[in-house]
Design a protein around this motif. Structure first.
Motif, PDB file in Angstrom:
ATOM      1  N   LEU A 166       0.846  -1.195   0.000  1.00  0.00           N
ATOM      2  CA  LEU A 166       0.000   0.000   0.000  1.00  0.00           C
ATOM      3  C   LEU A 166       0.882   1.246   0.000  1.00  0.00           C
ATOM      4  N   LEU A 167       0.610   2.166  -0.951  1.00  0.00           N
ATOM      5  CA  LEU A 167       1.394   3.393  -1.077  1.00  0.00           C
ATOM      6  C   LEU A 167       0.502   4.603  -0.834  1.00  0.00           C
ATOM      7  N   PRO A 168       1.018   5.651  -0.157  1.00  0.00           N
ATOM      8  CA  PRO A 168       0.188   6.781   0.270  1.00  0.00           C
ATOM      9  C   PRO A 168       0.153   7.930  -0.743  1.00  0.00           C
ATOM     10  N   VAL A 169      -1.034   8.421  -1.011  1.00  0.00           N
ATOM     11  CA  VAL A 169      -1.226   9.513  -1.966  1.00  0.00           C
ATOM     12  C   VAL A 169      -2.252  10.495  -1.410  1.00  0.00           C
ATOM     13  N   TRP A 170      -1.964  11.781  -1.535  1.00  0.00           N
ATOM     14  CA  TRP A 170      -2.976  12.806  -1.282  1.00  0.00           C
ATOM     15  C   TRP A 170      -3.630  13.166  -2.606  1.00  0.00           C
ATOM     16  N   ILE A 171      -4.951  13.141  -2.643  1.00  0.00           N
ATOM     17  CA  ILE A 171      -5.710  13.543  -3.836  1.00  0.00           C
ATOM     18  C   ILE A 171      -6.375  14.877  -3.507  1.00  0.00           C
ATOM     19  N   LEU A 172      -5.933  15.926  -4.192  1.00  0.00           N
ATOM     20  CA  LEU A 172      -6.407  17.274  -3.914  1.00  0.00           C
ATOM     21  C   LEU A 172      -7.130  17.837  -5.126  1.00  0.00           C
ATOM     22  N   SER A 173      -8.023  18.785  -4.882  1.00  0.00           N
ATOM     23  CA  SER A 173      -8.627  19.543  -5.980  1.00  0.00           C
ATOM     24  C   SER A 173      -8.569  21.026  -5.615  1.00  0.00           C
ATOM     25  N   TYR A 174      -8.418  21.857  -6.644  1.00  0.00           N
ATOM     26  CA  TYR A 174      -8.384  23.301  -6.421  1.00  0.00           C
ATOM     27  C   TYR A 174      -9.245  23.992  -7.470  1.00  0.00           C
ATOM     28  N   LEU A 175      -9.712  25.165  -7.132  1.00  0.00           N
ATOM     29  CA  LEU A 175     -10.558  25.936  -8.037  1.00  0.00           C
ATOM     30  C   LEU A 175      -9.736  26.978  -8.770  1.00  0.00           C
ATOM     31  N   HIS A 176      -9.980  27.085 -10.088  1.00  0.00           N
ATOM     32  CA  HIS A 176      -9.361  28.148 -10.876  1.00  0.00           C
ATOM     33  C   HIS A 176     -10.267  28.453 -12.058  1.00  0.00           C
ATOM     34  N   ALA A 177     -10.586  29.734 -12.207  1.00  0.00           N
ATOM     35  CA  ALA A 177     -11.427  30.195 -13.324  1.00  0.00           C
ATOM     36  C   ALA A 177     -12.751  29.440 -13.366  1.00  0.00           C
ATOM     37  N   GLY A 178     -13.326  29.181 -12.193  1.00  0.00           N
ATOM     38  CA  GLY A 178     -14.634  28.549 -12.130  1.00  0.00           C
ATOM     39  C   GLY A 178     -14.641  27.071 -12.405  1.00  0.00           C
ATOM     40  N   ARG A 179     -13.446  26.440 -12.469  1.00  0.00           N
ATOM     41  CA  ARG A 179     -13.373  25.011 -12.763  1.00  0.00           C
ATOM     42  C   ARG A 179     -12.547  24.327 -11.678  1.00  0.00           C
ATOM     43  N   SER A 180     -12.896  23.069 -11.391  1.00  0.00           N
ATOM     44  CA  SER A 180     -12.159  22.283 -10.420  1.00  0.00           C
ATOM     45  C   SER A 180     -11.093  21.453 -11.136  1.00  0.00           C
ATOM     46  N   TRP A 181      -9.864  21.500 -10.611  1.00  0.00           N
ATOM     47  CA  TRP A 181      -8.737  20.773 -11.177  1.00  0.00           C
ATOM     48  C   TRP A 181      -8.215  19.803 -10.125  1.00  0.00           C
ATOM     49  N   GLN A 182      -7.817  18.590 -10.543  1.00  0.00           N
ATOM     50  CA  GLN A 182      -7.376  17.574  -9.587  1.00  0.00           C
ATOM     51  C   GLN A 182      -5.878  17.317  -9.718  1.00  0.00           C
ATOM     52  N   VAL A 183      -5.212  17.142  -8.576  1.00  0.00           N
ATOM     53  CA  VAL A 183      -3.802  16.772  -8.553  1.00  0.00           C
ATOM     54  C   VAL A 183      -3.615  15.642  -7.550  1.00  0.00           C
ATOM     55  N   MET A 184      -2.484  14.948  -7.673  1.00  0.00           N
ATOM     56  CA  MET A 184      -2.106  13.916  -6.716  1.00  0.00           C
ATOM     57  C   MET A 184      -0.712  14.233  -6.184  1.00  0.00           C
ATOM     58  N   VAL A 185      -0.520  13.953  -4.908  1.00  0.00           N
ATOM     59  CA  VAL A 185       0.752  14.229  -4.249  1.00  0.00           C
ATOM     60  C   VAL A 185       1.295  12.930  -3.655  1.00  0.00           C
ATOM     61  N   ASN A 186       2.523  12.593  -4.015  1.00  0.00           N
ATOM     62  CA  ASN A 186       3.208  11.474  -3.381  1.00  0.00           C
ATOM     63  C   ASN A 186       3.391  11.839  -1.915  1.00  0.00           C
ATOM     64  N   ALA A 187       2.740  11.103  -1.018  1.00  0.00           N
ATOM     65  CA  ALA A 187       2.707  11.480   0.389  1.00  0.00           C
ATOM     66  C   ALA A 187       3.967  11.093   1.152  1.00  0.00           C
ATOM     67  N   ARG A 188       5.014  10.700   0.423  1.00  0.00           N
ATOM     68  CA  ARG A 188       6.324  10.500   1.044  1.00  0.00           C
ATOM     69  C   ARG A 188       7.330  11.521   0.516  1.00  0.00           C
ATOM     70  N   THR A 189       7.311  11.770  -0.797  1.00  0.00           N
ATOM     71  CA  THR A 189       8.334  12.626  -1.404  1.00  0.00           C
ATOM     72  C   THR A 189       7.844  14.036  -1.695  1.00  0.00           C
ATOM     73  N   GLY A 190       6.507  14.238  -1.752  1.00  0.00           N
ATOM     74  CA  GLY A 190       5.956  15.543  -2.093  1.00  0.00           C
ATOM     75  C   GLY A 190       5.856  15.789  -3.582  1.00  0.00           C
ATOM     76  N   GLU A 191       6.177  14.799  -4.414  1.00  0.00           N
ATOM     77  CA  GLU A 191       6.041  14.940  -5.866  1.00  0.00           C
ATOM     78  C   GLU A 191       4.572  15.178  -6.209  1.00  0.00           C
ATOM     79  N   VAL A 192       4.305  16.177  -7.100  1.00  0.00           N
ATOM     80  CA  VAL A 192       2.938  16.548  -7.462  1.00  0.00           C
ATOM     81  C   VAL A 192       2.735  16.338  -8.952  1.00  0.00           C
ATOM     82  N   ILE A 193       1.634  15.714  -9.313  1.00  0.00           N
ATOM     83  CA  ILE A 193       1.251  15.591 -10.724  1.00  0.00           C
ATOM     84  C   ILE A 193      -0.237  15.913 -10.827  1.00  0.00           C
ATOM     85  N   GLY A 194      -0.681  16.321 -12.010  1.00  0.00           N
ATOM     86  CA  GLY A 194      -2.113  16.548 -12.149  1.00  0.00           C
ATOM     87  C   GLY A 194      -2.476  17.554 -13.213  1.00  0.00           C
ATOM     88  N   GLU A 195      -3.691  18.031 -13.124  1.00  0.00           N
ATOM     89  CA  GLU A 195      -4.262  18.924 -14.126  1.00  0.00           C
ATOM     90  C   GLU A 195      -3.907  20.376 -13.816  1.00  0.00           C
TER      91      GLU A 195
END
Length: 370
Positions: A309-338
């Motif tokens: 089992l590997l840990p991930v934070w799944i976050l969403s943020y608002l920009h220009a009236g739209r929701s965007w999703q990102v994922m964060v490696n919960a050990r290294t802090g690496e971020v990928i997403g929209e």
């Protein structure tokens, strides 16, 4: 075959606070459970075993248990508010009072988790990683830098398979060796004809065959289809050496996704990953300036697997009236997403690049005719 939705609700666990009796949950980057009410921490007593790799043949001997099929719901009984929560996860929060609930995987899973890499980043650190990521995106609207908070955040453990194997591969191919020849050609310029020579590279090919040996350790393959392999691969590398023997305490307070890719299917993906390494080894063994690999016959031995089992934070943020999703490696802090793009910045960059290229061409033509 038993329907997982009929699993005994009592099989789910909670962890009471030793100080105030509330429910505690895992505190990221520690070896303790923390109470969100009184902040009391209590140590997680480590289990007396090591993380083990399981022989692949063991799969054929496992007792018939329900497979981790998508949509198979488990009922969690909350001891706090007495409500029932249905989910296909191994750990959740009560949908009414948010009490952390953890299921006993043994009665319903064909393969139970062997190890877990615990969360290293808490929710605050994950949001900080998001802020750093949004402020550093190229060709993004300037307003993206103003995104400083996540609209939603969810910590999840995602299932992965790891595979070890010893391989021996017999290959057939060709070795290419470069050599140079002088070619003569005629050039007409300004009404005058002259003869010029140039050196041209050619390649001689020779048959090649041989044997290479490779040992593989912890080839990582996602065990869920809820995220694409391409997405999860971008979260690499994972500190797999920090994995600990599976304990339910590490899951408390987080969602844990059940695997829906069987270990046999995961092995096919792992072998594809191994194949690219083996081919590179074959090319290195062939040597020369170029290589052609026509066939590779690989035999596998000492094949083992485990569920991790590997840990991930799944976050969403608002920009220009739209929701965007990102994922964060919960050990290294690496971020990928929209993320959004600025058309104006992209067009400006393209025009600037074209201007530089045009200036270079004009300069070259001017020097050539001077």
């Amino acid at each position: 075959m038993t329907d997982p939705s009929t699993a005994d609700p009592a099989a789910s666990r909670t962890f009471p606070c030793e100080a105030c009796g509330a429910t505690v949950e895992y505190a990221p980057s520690t070896a303790a459970l923390r109470c969100s009410y009184c902040q009391h921490e209590q140590a997680i007593v480590p289990v007396l075993r090591q993380v083990q790799e399981h022989p692949f043949e063991e799969l054929a001997t496992l007792p018939a248990k329900p497979l981790a099929t998508p949509g198979a719901l488990r009922t969690f009984h909350c001891p706090g508010c007495q409500a029932c929560t249905e989910s296909d996860s191994l750990s959740v929060r009560c949908q009414f009072c948010a009490t952390p609930l953890v299921a006993d995987a043994a009665p319903t899973e064909r393969v139970v988790p062997e190890a877990v890499v615990p969360f290293g980043l808490d929710r605050s650190a994950a949001r900080k990683a998001l802020r750093a990521w949004t402020s550093s995106r190229w060709f993004a609207p300037s307003s993206l830098k103003k995104v400083t908070e996540a609209e939603t955040s969810k910590g999840s453990y995602l299932p992965h398979w790891t595979y070890d194997a010893a391989t021996i591969s017999h290959y057939r191919g060709e070795r290419g060796e470069h050599y140079w020849v002088t070619e003569t050609h005629t050039v007409t310029e300004g009404g005058e004809t002259r003869t010029e020579t140039r050196e041209v590279q050619r390649t001689r090919w020779w048959p090649a065959s041989g044997t290479v040996v490779e040992d593989f350790d912890d080839v990582l393959v996602p065990g869920t289809t809820q995220m694409t392999q391409k997405q999860l691969d971008k979260l690499h590398p994972w500190p797999l050496d920090e994995a600990r023997p599976y304990q339910e305490e590490y899951l408390a307070g987080f969602q844990t996704v059940r695997y829906d890719i069987e270990p046999e299917a995961g092995l096919d993906t792992a072998k594809t990953k191994m194949a690219s390494v083996i081919e590179a080894s074959c090319r290195n063994d062939i040597g020369g300036d170029e290589q052609r690999v026509h066939s590779v016959d690989t035999r596998y031995s000492d094949l083992t697997f485990k569920l991790l089992l590997l840990p991930v934070w799944i976050l969403s943020y608002l920009h220009a009236g739209r929701s965007w999703q990102v994922m964060v490696n919960a050990r290294t802090g690496e971020v990928i997403g929209e993320r959004p793009y600025s058309v104006l910045k992209i067009v400006t960059a393209v025009l600037a690049a074209l201007a530089v290229v045009s200036a270079g061409i004009l300069l070259y033509l001017g020097l050539r005719h001077s």
